[in-house]
Design a protein around this motif. Sequence first.
Motif, PDB file in Angstrom:
ATOM      1  N   LEU A 115       6.356  32.614  -1.101  1.00 18.27           N
ATOM      2  CA  LEU A 115       7.481  31.070  -1.008  1.00 18.27           C
ATOM      3  C   LEU A 115       8.270  31.416   0.283  1.00 18.27           C
ATOM      4  N   SER A 116       8.287  31.889   1.418  1.00 15.82           N
ATOM      5  CA  SER A 116       9.581  31.768   2.756  1.00 15.82           C
ATOM      6  C   SER A 116       9.092  31.875   3.768  1.00 15.82           C
ATOM      7  N   HIS A 117       7.692  31.781   3.449  1.00 16.20           N
ATOM      8  CA  HIS A 117       6.761  31.184   5.382  1.00 16.20           C
ATOM      9  C   HIS A 117       6.726  29.840   5.302  1.00 16.20           C
ATOM     10  N   ARG A 118       7.174  29.167   6.650  1.00 15.78           N
ATOM     11  CA  ARG A 118       7.085  27.293   6.667  1.00 15.78           C
ATOM     12  C   ARG A 118       5.978  27.751   8.355  1.00 15.78           C
ATOM     13  N   ILE A 119       5.606  26.453   7.558  1.00 20.14           N
ATOM     14  CA  ILE A 119       4.351  26.142   8.500  1.00 20.14           C
ATOM     15  C   ILE A 119       4.892  25.563  10.100  1.00 20.14           C
ATOM     16  N   VAL A 120       6.486  24.733   9.925  1.00 24.78           N
ATOM     17  CA  VAL A 120       6.712  24.539  11.056  1.00 24.78           C
ATOM     18  C   VAL A 120       5.540  24.000  11.986  1.00 24.78           C
ATOM     19  N   ALA A 132       2.275  18.924   7.256  1.00 19.39           N
ATOM     20  CA  ALA A 132       2.266  20.462   7.229  1.00 19.39           C
ATOM     21  C   ALA A 132       4.182  20.306   6.937  1.00 19.39           C
ATOM     22  N   ASP A 133       4.876  19.158   7.402  1.00 17.57           N
ATOM     23  CA  ASP A 133       6.721  18.505   7.015  1.00 17.57           C
ATOM     24  C   ASP A 133       6.231  18.347   5.018  1.00 17.57           C
ATOM     25  N   ALA A 134       5.933  18.110   4.543  1.00 15.86           N
ATOM     26  CA  ALA A 134       5.544  17.710   3.157  1.00 15.86           C
ATOM     27  C   ALA A 134       5.655  18.980   2.103  1.00 15.86           C
ATOM     28  N   LEU A 139       7.723  23.828  -0.303  1.00 19.11           N
ATOM     29  CA  LEU A 139       7.844  25.756  -0.743  1.00 19.11           C
ATOM     30  C   LEU A 139       8.979  25.733  -0.398  1.00 19.11           C
ATOM     31  N   ALA A 140       9.654  24.702   0.154  1.00 20.96           N
ATOM     32  CA  ALA A 140      11.380  24.939   0.346  1.00 20.96           C
ATOM     33  C   ALA A 140      12.166  24.753  -1.598  1.00 20.96           C
ATOM     34  N   ARG A 141      11.185  23.834  -1.826  1.00 25.38           N
ATOM     35  CA  ARG A 141      11.909  23.877  -3.483  1.00 25.38           C
ATOM     36  C   ARG A 141      11.156  24.455  -4.339  1.00 25.38           C
ATOM     37  N   ALA A 144      13.296  27.849  -3.897  1.00 26.61           N
ATOM     38  CA  ALA A 144      14.604  27.697  -4.800  1.00 26.61           C
ATOM     39  C   ALA A 144      14.695  27.174  -6.194  1.00 26.61           C
ATOM     40  N   HIS A 145      13.821  27.033  -6.564  1.00 29.33           N
ATOM     41  CA  HIS A 145      13.518  26.717  -8.361  1.00 29.33           C
ATOM     42  C   HIS A 145      13.076  28.124  -8.847  1.00 29.33           C
ATOM     43  N   ASP A 146      12.543  29.016  -7.956  1.00 31.43           N
ATOM     44  CA  ASP A 146      11.656  30.333  -8.303  1.00 31.43           C
ATOM     45  C   ASP A 146      13.186  31.206  -8.072  1.00 31.43           C
ATOM     46  N   ALA A 147      13.905  30.745  -7.333  1.00 25.28           N
ATOM     47  CA  ALA A 147      15.518  31.553  -7.244  1.00 25.28           C
ATOM     48  C   ALA A 147      16.418  31.710  -8.055  1.00 25.28           C
ATOM     49  N   GLU A 148      16.378  29.967  -8.713  1.00 25.43           N
ATOM     50  CA  GLU A 148      17.488  29.320  -9.859  1.00 25.43           C
ATOM     51  C   GLU A 148      16.937  29.840 -11.177  1.00 25.43           C
TER      52      GLU A 148
END
Length: 368
Positions: A115-120, A132-134, A139-141, A144-148
């Motif tokens: 989940l750390s990969h980003r398209i940018v 891509a931005d969406a 992925l960022a959410r 964060a949810h997975d880490a939480e």
Amino acid sequence: MDRQPGLSVRLKLTLSYAGFLMVAGTLLLAVVWVFLLRYVPEVINTPPSRDWPAIPPPAVPDRNALVEAFLPKVLLVLGFLLVFGLVGGWILAGSMLAPLNRIAHATRLAANGSLSHRIVLEGRSDEFRELADAFDTMLARLEAHDAEQRRFAANASHELRTPLAITQTLLDVARNDPSRDTSDLVDRLHFVNARAIDLTEALLLLSRANQRSFSRARVDLSLIAEEAAETLLPLAEKRDITIEVSGEVASTDGSHALLLQMTTNLVHNAIVHNLPEQGTVWVSTGVHAHHAILVVENTGEMLSRQLVSTLAEPFQRGTERVRNDHAGVGLGLAIVQSIAQAHDGTVTLTPRTDGGLCVTVRLPAALG
């Protein structure tokens, strides 16, 4: 889902481009052909010259000659358009679909747990870049949810292991010393078991709030605040705490049970984490900027902003991990935050200048 193999999108676009180019070229040539036929007669009669046969008349092409000359050129042009359309369409489709390939690659990585990969995606805003931005935001959410969730699971396991370990120790002591008085053992087991039950119920409530599995109805936060204050009034009187409830009607759409639990947790937290004596808890409600607002403030010790920022995390109890009859299980503010988020609201925690904590809950105000 199993699907039969089919043509790739790039090949479909290539064939579409080439087909459109062929149709456009055919129509253009057809227009030219009709235009030429309009001014060229089928047979051209040339009057004989005075010097005939010494000087032959000029050769004027008729329609048959025009057909013989024009048709090979038409076929050559159509063949060129077909090749040009296929090659150009293939290159153009590949260029257009390149962002989708990057999005598909990121999707496969996310499906495999990365989940750390980003398209940018670079460039100006268009449909692909918005997608891509969406996807990056999602992925960022998710990360964060997975880490939480991982952190929460670890903390929950630790908290649940403690009462079980204590229970096991007490039982081992009783088995090894049968002559020991069991009344104290039973009291301690009852207390430890009650703590474990409270923790389990809090975890279930937190899970229910996160899943949003509840029905919605019109709820007045001012009535909720009065109900929570009345319920906790004996505890406040026992600890010499004064509860003041004020404000106006603040209606929102949500679960009455969950919002009551949220408010009760806030008031309970304000009572427990207060001054040793003659403390105060203020509960107020109101409506501002299309939001129903609930504010719970309490006196208490001075708190730093860094500490306050961690209080909503699971199993955080401030500066000390207090364990008494009313200390809670460390999920009070975490449950408050989850319930507020499940109702599309926000929770803001700020330290009071005179000591204590101020918690502001903003929920969407009920329409109509």
